[in-house]
Design an enzyme around this catalytic site. Structure first.
Site, PDB file in Angstrom:
ATOM      1  N   ASP A  87      -0.761   3.540   4.913  1.00  9.67           N
ATOM      2  CA  ASP A  87      -1.605   2.853   5.884  1.00  9.67           C
ATOM      3  C   ASP A  87      -1.591   3.691   7.157  1.00  9.67           C
ATOM      4  O   ASP A  87      -0.522   4.008   7.679  1.00  9.67           O
ATOM      5  CB  ASP A  87      -1.049   1.453   6.163  1.00  9.67           C
ATOM      6  CG  ASP A  87      -1.959   0.631   7.060  1.00  9.67           C
ATOM      7  OD1 ASP A  87      -3.184   0.799   6.989  1.00  9.67           O
ATOM      8  OD2 ASP A  87      -1.428  -0.205   7.826  1.00  9.67           O
ATOM      9  N   ARG A  93       0.836  -1.208   0.000  1.00  5.99           N
ATOM     10  CA  ARG A  93       0.000   0.000   0.000  1.00  5.99           C
ATOM     11  C   ARG A  93       0.863   1.249   0.000  1.00  5.99           C
ATOM     12  O   ARG A  93       1.969   1.238   0.513  1.00  5.99           O
ATOM     13  CB  ARG A  93      -0.934   0.009   1.199  1.00  5.99           C
ATOM     14  CG  ARG A  93      -0.190  -0.057   2.502  1.00  5.99           C
ATOM     15  CD  ARG A  93      -0.988  -0.578   3.639  1.00  5.99           C
ATOM     16  NE  ARG A  93      -1.192  -2.002   3.484  1.00  5.99           N
ATOM     17  CZ  ARG A  93      -1.716  -2.775   4.389  1.00  5.99           C
ATOM     18  NH1 ARG A  93      -2.099  -2.294   5.532  1.00  5.99           N
ATOM     19  NH2 ARG A  93      -1.878  -4.056   4.193  1.00  5.99           N
ATOM     20  N   ASP A 124      -3.251   3.696  10.949  1.00  8.00           N
ATOM     21  CA  ASP A 124      -4.012   2.935  11.933  1.00  8.00           C
ATOM     22  C   ASP A 124      -4.186   3.756  13.199  1.00  8.00           C
ATOM     23  O   ASP A 124      -3.222   4.331  13.720  1.00  8.00           O
ATOM     24  CB  ASP A 124      -3.302   1.623  12.297  1.00  8.00           C
ATOM     25  CG  ASP A 124      -3.367   0.592  11.196  1.00  8.00           C
ATOM     26  OD1 ASP A 124      -4.340   0.599  10.426  1.00  8.00           O
ATOM     27  OD2 ASP A 124      -2.440  -0.234  11.110  1.00  8.00           O
TER      28      ASP A 124
END
Length: 177
Positions: free
Chosen positions: A110, A107, A112
């Protein structure tokens, strides 16, 4: 001991700032440039203030075969509920070209949501603390750098102690040019 709830501040609007920890990573394209731009974008987002940013770390990928990742963490002071912060993080991922095709696949970005104050949230679309953060050296090492005494609310242990329990051999400080 770092206790986010004890550091709450009241803004001029009467909203309460909450400390939030996020993890950042990427392994497609110019990861360093994308991560730096993502941090800058988040810091300019209304209701978000960048409080701290870790160093970047080169890490082995988890999941299918793919290039190494560049990972780090940031502490944000936010004036928004956790579900809105998650939406903001997901929108930022999309802004930087994130396409969700394969679980744990490569990716561009990312983001989180790891911790939100000392909250414990378990809903179908949001789990805080992040359910796998205690198992991941690529999360705990940069988080320990900027918030070593933050108490993870489920284990009731500080981040600097949690990092001692994971294999850190595949996490290396990234030196930018």
């Amino acid at each position: 001991m770092f206790k986010p709830a004890s550091s709450l501040q009241v803004s001029g609007t009467g909203a309460t700032d909450k400390a939030s920890a996020i993890a950042l990573g990427g392994n497609m394209g110019d990861s360093y440039g994308i991560l730096a731009a993502a941090i800058e974008t988040l810091a300019k987002t209304p209701g978000i203030k960048l409080a701290a940013k870790s160093s970047w770390y080169r890490t082995k990928a988890v999941g299918p075969p793919q290039p190494d990742y560049l990972n780090g963490c940031a502490i944000l002071q936010v004036e928004m509920p956790p579900d809105l912060l998650l939406e903001t993080l997901l929108a930022t991922e999309q802004q930087f070209g994130r396409v969700r095709q394969q679980r744990w696949g490569a990716r561009s970005l990312d983001l989180d949501l790891l911790l939100y104050d000392d909250f414990i949230i378990d809903t179908p679309h949001l789990q805080i603390p992040h359910p796998r953060m205690r198992e991941r050296a690529f999360v705990l090492i940069p988080l320990a750098e900027i918030a070593p005494d933050w108490v993870e609310p489920i284990s009731q242990r500080v981040i600097k102690d949690l990092v001692k329990e994971v294999d850190c051999s595949d996490v290396h400080l990234f030196k930018s040019n």
